[in-house]
Design a protein around this motif. Structure first.
Motif, mmCIF file in Angstrom:
data_model
loop_
_atom_site.group_PDB
_atom_site.id
_atom_site.type_symbol
_atom_site.label_atom_id
_atom_site.label_comp_id
_atom_site.label_asym_id
_atom_site.label_seq_id
_atom_site.Cartn_x
_atom_site.Cartn_y
_atom_site.Cartn_z
ATOM 1 N N LEU A 123 5.739 45.254 69.849
ATOM 2 C CA LEU A 123 5.952 46.571 70.271
ATOM 3 C C LEU A 123 6.707 47.345 69.063
ATOM 4 O O LEU A 123 6.615 48.533 68.987
ATOM 5 C CB LEU A 123 7.048 46.515 71.472
ATOM 6 N N THR A 124 7.592 46.802 68.227
ATOM 7 C CA THR A 124 8.189 47.203 67.206
ATOM 8 C C THR A 124 7.190 47.779 66.141
ATOM 9 O O THR A 124 7.089 48.851 65.542
ATOM 10 C CB THR A 124 9.067 46.466 66.638
ATOM 11 N N ALA A 125 6.132 46.980 65.958
ATOM 12 C CA ALA A 125 5.195 47.371 64.862
ATOM 13 C C ALA A 125 4.460 48.482 65.535
ATOM 14 O O ALA A 125 4.171 49.542 64.928
ATOM 15 C CB ALA A 125 3.947 46.252 64.883
ATOM 16 N N PHE A 126 4.238 48.557 66.991
ATOM 17 C CA PHE A 126 3.545 49.843 67.553
ATOM 18 C C PHE A 126 4.396 50.952 67.377
ATOM 19 O O PHE A 126 4.176 52.200 67.082
ATOM 20 C CB PHE A 126 3.154 49.404 69.010
ATOM 21 N N ALA A 127 5.879 50.984 67.660
ATOM 22 C CA ALA A 127 6.564 51.978 67.514
ATOM 23 C C ALA A 127 6.846 52.536 66.098
ATOM 24 O O ALA A 127 7.010 53.882 66.122
ATOM 25 C CB ALA A 127 8.068 51.541 68.074
ATOM 26 N N SER A 128 6.456 51.538 65.275
ATOM 27 C CA SER A 128 6.812 51.920 63.875
ATOM 28 C C SER A 128 5.686 53.020 63.482
ATOM 29 O O SER A 128 5.848 53.826 62.555
ATOM 30 C CB SER A 128 6.377 50.742 62.769
ATOM 31 N N THR A 129 4.641 53.204 64.432
ATOM 32 C CA THR A 129 3.634 54.443 64.063
ATOM 33 C C THR A 129 3.780 55.513 64.756
ATOM 34 O O THR A 129 3.158 56.513 64.645
ATOM 35 C CB THR A 129 2.143 53.851 64.535
ATOM 36 N N VAL A 130 4.713 55.556 65.635
ATOM 37 C CA VAL A 130 5.129 56.755 66.471
ATOM 38 C C VAL A 130 6.535 57.559 65.777
ATOM 39 O O VAL A 130 7.442 57.194 65.777
ATOM 40 C CB VAL A 130 5.611 56.309 68.070
ATOM 41 N N GLU A 131 5.983 58.867 65.602
ATOM 42 C CA GLU A 131 7.145 59.720 65.149
ATOM 43 C C GLU A 131 8.448 59.790 65.720
ATOM 44 O O GLU A 131 8.405 59.918 67.148
ATOM 45 C CB GLU A 131 6.404 61.261 64.960
ATOM 46 N N GLY A 132 9.458 59.733 65.466
ATOM 47 C CA GLY A 132 10.700 59.656 65.960
ATOM 48 C C GLY A 132 11.080 58.309 66.208
ATOM 49 O O GLY A 132 12.312 57.984 66.364
ATOM 50 N N PHE A 133 10.420 57.258 66.313
ATOM 51 C CA PHE A 133 10.571 55.900 66.665
ATOM 52 C C PHE A 133 10.451 54.909 65.478
ATOM 53 O O PHE A 133 10.958 53.832 65.322
ATOM 54 C CB PHE A 133 9.899 55.137 67.821
ATOM 55 N N SER A 134 9.535 55.545 64.505
ATOM 56 C CA SER A 134 9.297 54.707 63.083
ATOM 57 C C SER A 134 10.557 54.183 62.387
ATOM 58 O O SER A 134 10.695 52.986 62.002
ATOM 59 C CB SER A 134 8.273 55.367 62.372
ATOM 60 N N GLU A 135 11.567 55.039 62.320
ATOM 61 C CA GLU A 135 12.641 54.842 61.391
ATOM 62 C C GLU A 135 13.427 53.790 62.134
ATOM 63 O O GLU A 135 13.955 52.754 61.643
ATOM 64 C CB GLU A 135 13.440 56.002 61.292
ATOM 65 N N LEU A 136 13.538 53.855 63.362
ATOM 66 C CA LEU A 136 14.298 53.040 64.366
ATOM 67 C C LEU A 136 13.822 51.747 64.177
ATOM 68 O O LEU A 136 14.382 50.411 63.914
ATOM 69 C CB LEU A 136 14.605 53.536 65.615
ATOM 70 N N ALA A 137 12.425 51.582 64.229
ATOM 71 C CA ALA A 137 11.692 50.411 64.306
ATOM 72 C C ALA A 137 11.600 49.669 63.030
ATOM 73 O O ALA A 137 12.058 48.293 62.911
ATOM 74 C CB ALA A 137 10.054 50.822 64.609
ATOM 75 N N GLN A 138 11.743 50.444 61.949
ATOM 76 C CA GLN A 138 11.730 49.606 60.667
ATOM 77 C C GLN A 138 13.130 49.298 60.412
ATOM 78 O O GLN A 138 13.235 48.232 59.680
ATOM 79 C CB GLN A 138 11.411 50.692 59.569
ATOM 80 N N ALA A 139 14.251 50.021 61.138
ATOM 81 C CA ALA A 139 15.674 49.279 60.822
ATOM 82 C C ALA A 139 15.859 48.202 61.472
ATOM 83 O O ALA A 139 16.571 47.026 61.236
ATOM 84 C CB ALA A 139 16.535 50.511 61.240
ATOM 85 N N VAL A 140 15.144 48.127 62.869
ATOM 86 C CA VAL A 140 15.525 46.880 63.698
ATOM 87 C C VAL A 140 14.676 45.553 62.966
ATOM 88 O O VAL A 140 15.169 44.699 62.969
ATOM 89 C CB VAL A 140 14.977 47.164 65.138
#
Length: 115
Positions: free
Chosen positions: A71-88
């Motif tokens: 889910l984190t990998a998928f979220a990393s492709t969604v604008e607005g969530f990518s930064e959060l996913a990469q931080a987590v």
């Protein structure tokens, strides 16, 4: 559902056997009565939930970690969530090819609705 099962198992700790009826009671107490009602109507889901509740705690935890990473990998492709996913989880990234495949599938989805 995955999140609720994870939360329930987390609250119960590493008990070896968790009961489906206890899970259903927990859903009611945690104000998830709508989910409980849907599960009561779905025999297949009930069977799979019982199987997951009977799994070893560590195996269940490993499966949740795989889902979290996906889910984190998928979220990393969604604008607005990518930064959060990469931080987590900076290691949970999709390749450009995987992103391209997901975009192609997304572009096909509206076509299926027209057919």
């Amino acid at each position: 559902m995955v999140g609720l099962l994870g939360q329930y198992r987390s609250e119960k700790g590493a008990q070896s056997q968790l009961e489906y009826n206890d899970f259903m009671e927990w859903l009611s107490k945690a104000n998830h009565t709508e989910v409980k009602g849907l599960l009561e109507l779905n025999t297949s889901a009930t069977i799979y939930i019982k199987a997951l509740l009977n799994q070893d705690h560590e195996i269940f935890k490993q499966k949740l970690e795989k889902i979290d990473s996906a889910l984190t990998a998928f979220a990393s492709t969604v604008e607005g969530f990518s930064e959060l996913a990469q931080a987590v989880n900076p290691d949970a990234l999709l390749s450009e090819q995987a992103v391209s495949i997901l975009e192609q599938i997304q572009n096909l989805a509206p076509l299926k609705l027209l057919n």
